[in-house]
Design an enzyme around this catalytic site. Structure first.
Site, PDB file in Angstrom:
ATOM      1  N   THR A 123       0.816  -1.218   0.000  1.00 40.08           N
ATOM      2  CA  THR A 123       0.000   0.000   0.000  1.00 40.08           C
ATOM      3  C   THR A 123       0.848   1.266   0.000  1.00 40.08           C
ATOM      4  O   THR A 123       0.476   2.270  -0.611  1.00 40.08           O
ATOM      5  CB  THR A 123      -0.935  -0.020   1.234  1.00 40.08           C
ATOM      6  OG1 THR A 123      -1.855  -1.089   1.061  1.00 40.08           O
ATOM      7  CG2 THR A 123      -1.691   1.270   1.413  1.00 40.08           C
ATOM      8  N   SER A 142       1.841  -7.857  -0.564  1.00 40.10           N
ATOM      9  CA  SER A 142       2.668  -8.716   0.299  1.00 40.10           C
ATOM     10  C   SER A 142       2.106 -10.126   0.421  1.00 40.10           C
ATOM     11  O   SER A 142       2.805 -11.039   0.855  1.00 40.10           O
ATOM     12  CB  SER A 142       2.859  -8.079   1.668  1.00 40.10           C
ATOM     13  OG  SER A 142       1.681  -8.160   2.443  1.00 40.10           O
ATOM     14  N   THR A 178       1.657  -4.520   4.406  1.00 34.33           N
ATOM     15  CA  THR A 178       1.569  -4.805   5.844  1.00 34.33           C
ATOM     16  C   THR A 178       0.952  -6.170   6.154  1.00 34.33           C
ATOM     17  O   THR A 178       1.087  -6.668   7.263  1.00 34.33           O
ATOM     18  CB  THR A 178       0.705  -3.733   6.539  1.00 34.33           C
ATOM     19  OG1 THR A 178      -0.595  -3.736   5.930  1.00 34.33           O
ATOM     20  CG2 THR A 178       1.335  -2.356   6.422  1.00 34.33           C
ATOM     21  N   ASP A 179       0.280  -6.772   5.152  1.00 39.21           N
ATOM     22  CA  ASP A 179      -0.493  -7.983   5.461  1.00 39.21           C
ATOM     23  C   ASP A 179       0.368  -9.129   6.002  1.00 39.21           C
ATOM     24  O   ASP A 179      -0.069  -9.874   6.877  1.00 39.21           O
ATOM     25  CB  ASP A 179      -1.246  -8.460   4.211  1.00 39.21           C
ATOM     26  CG  ASP A 179      -2.416  -7.547   3.869  1.00 39.21           C
ATOM     27  OD1 ASP A 179      -2.796  -6.723   4.723  1.00 39.21           O
ATOM     28  OD2 ASP A 179      -2.937  -7.653   2.749  1.00 39.21           O
TER      29      ASP A 179
HETATM   30  N1  ASP Z   1      -2.738  -5.600   0.900  1.00 39.45           N
HETATM   31  C1  ASP Z   1      -1.605  -4.749   1.151  1.00 39.45           C
HETATM   32  C2  ASP Z   1      -0.344  -5.604   1.170  1.00 39.45           C
HETATM   33  O1  ASP Z   1      -0.050  -6.222   2.152  1.00 39.45           O
HETATM   34  C3  ASP Z   1      -1.802  -4.044   2.414  1.00 39.45           C
HETATM   35  C4  ASP Z   1      -0.714  -3.091   2.785  1.00 39.45           C
HETATM   36  O2  ASP Z   1       0.266  -2.897   2.136  1.00 39.45           O
HETATM   37  O3  ASP Z   1      -0.881  -2.497   3.831  1.00 39.45           O
HETATM   38  O4  ASP Z   1       0.346  -5.615   0.172  1.00 39.45           O
END
Ligand code: ASP
Length: 327
Positions: A11, A56, A88-89
């Site tokens: 993100t 991710s 973050t995932d």
């Molecule tokens: N879906 C995203 C990922 O993990 C969420 C993020 O980056 O916060 O790539």
């Protein structure tokens, strides 16, 4: 001497969707750095490496171990610390994997964002700046992999993603943050204990299957048996302090005779107990049947540790010893 910045997507780098398509426009490291007021005042150069631009969810052990190799080279070439931006995932898992194998005293800092750069109040620039300051700080030396988010510094060993959208999603329920970034300075309050694990051969990793099964109300033992069939190791996320329905106890005991089965808690905080309850399917009963106690290690991190250990050729004794250290 500078900070090495590696970008992996997520993100933090999502600049929007192309019209009518699923493709996502992603920013590179130079774009990310340019959007951060104050980064130029870091007092040292940022050496940028754009590795991947993926959600991710698509990252693998192979990606992360290759990243560790590249980051290692950057440190050997003189970088005083490493920053990685990623989605973050899966960050709580990649951070722990890195922490288990990172051989240097220089810090390895991971960060990302919950609000992408097209939204009001994106958190990526602030997180990147705090991460770079933490990576550049001598106070972070020897701490292994750290997650810096929302001006908090978390140890990879303890950090969890606890909310699907909040910018304060990262928390360490069992320990709290080990530090804070205050007025631009990394203030480290305590140092986590770290236990490294031998670096596995990449071919062995691909052949090592470790499943994680979360036990649920009125669980179906046949589903658990089917999941375990092709596995070399199994993590059980049990109820509360490490309990499963009594009807699963025989099956888990049989599985524990042929592979390591690690007992963790599905609650998100606290430890599996060792000798408090004695009913069939309780923590004491399951340990008698050969399950390994995961202690305070959450199910996701337990899976990272077990897969790494088995891929590295660890025998049962070594697995038990590692979970005693990390749990
Ligand atoms: N879906 C995203 C990922 O993990 C969420 C993020 O980056 O916060 O790539």
């Amino acid at each position: 001497m500078g900070v090495a910045l590696f970008t992996l997507g997520g993100t933090i780098s999502m600049a929007g969707h192309t019209q009518g398509a699923e493709a996502v426009v992603r920013l590179n490291g130079a774009d990310l750095a340019a959007a951060v007021p104050g980064l130029t005042r870091l007092g040292m150069p940022l050496d940028i490496h754009d590795i991947e631009a993926v959600p991710s969810a698509n990252l693998t052990f192979a990606h992360i171990l290759a990243l560790v190799d590249s980051a290692s080279q950057a440190v050997k070439a003189g970088a005083c610390g490493v920053v990685v931006t990623q989605g973050t995932d899966t960050l709580e898992e990649t951070a722990f994997l890195i922490d288990l194998v990172w051989p240097h005293t220089e810090p390895f800092v991971l960060t990302g964002a919950m609000r992408n750069p097209t939204l009001a109040g994106p958190d990526g620039p602030a997180n990147l700046l705090a991460a770079a300051r933490t990576a550049a700080s001598p106070a972070s030396h020897g701490l292994g992999a750290l997650v810096v988010f929302n001006d908090e510094i978390h140890a990879a060993r303890w950090v969890r993603k606890t909310h699907s959208t909040s910018t304060a999603t990262f928390a360490s329920p069992n320990a709290g943050p080990i530090g804070h970034v205050i007025e631009g300075r990394a203030r480290v309050l305590m140092a986590p204990a770290r236990h490294r694990v031998p670096y596995p051969r990449p071919e062995a990793l691909g052949k090592t299957r470790v499943a994680l099964h979360t036990v649920t109300f009125d669980e179906d033992a046949e589903i658990v048996a089917a999941i375990a069939e092709e596995c070399h190791g199994l993590i059980i996320a049990g109820f509360g302090v490490g309990h499963v329905p009594g009807k699963l106890a025989d099956l888990l005991g049989t599985l524990a005779e042929r592979m390591p089965v690690v007992l963790t808690s599905r609650t998100g905080g606290g430890s599996v107990l060792r000798h408090t309850y004695g009913a069939i399917g309780s923590e004491a009963d399951l340990q008698r049947r050969g399950l390994i106690n995961g202690g305070l290690l959450d199910p996701y991190k337990a899976r990272i540790l077990l897969r790494l250990l088995l891929a590295g050729g660890a025998d049962r004794e070594a697995v038990i010893a590692a979970f005693a250290d990390h749990g």
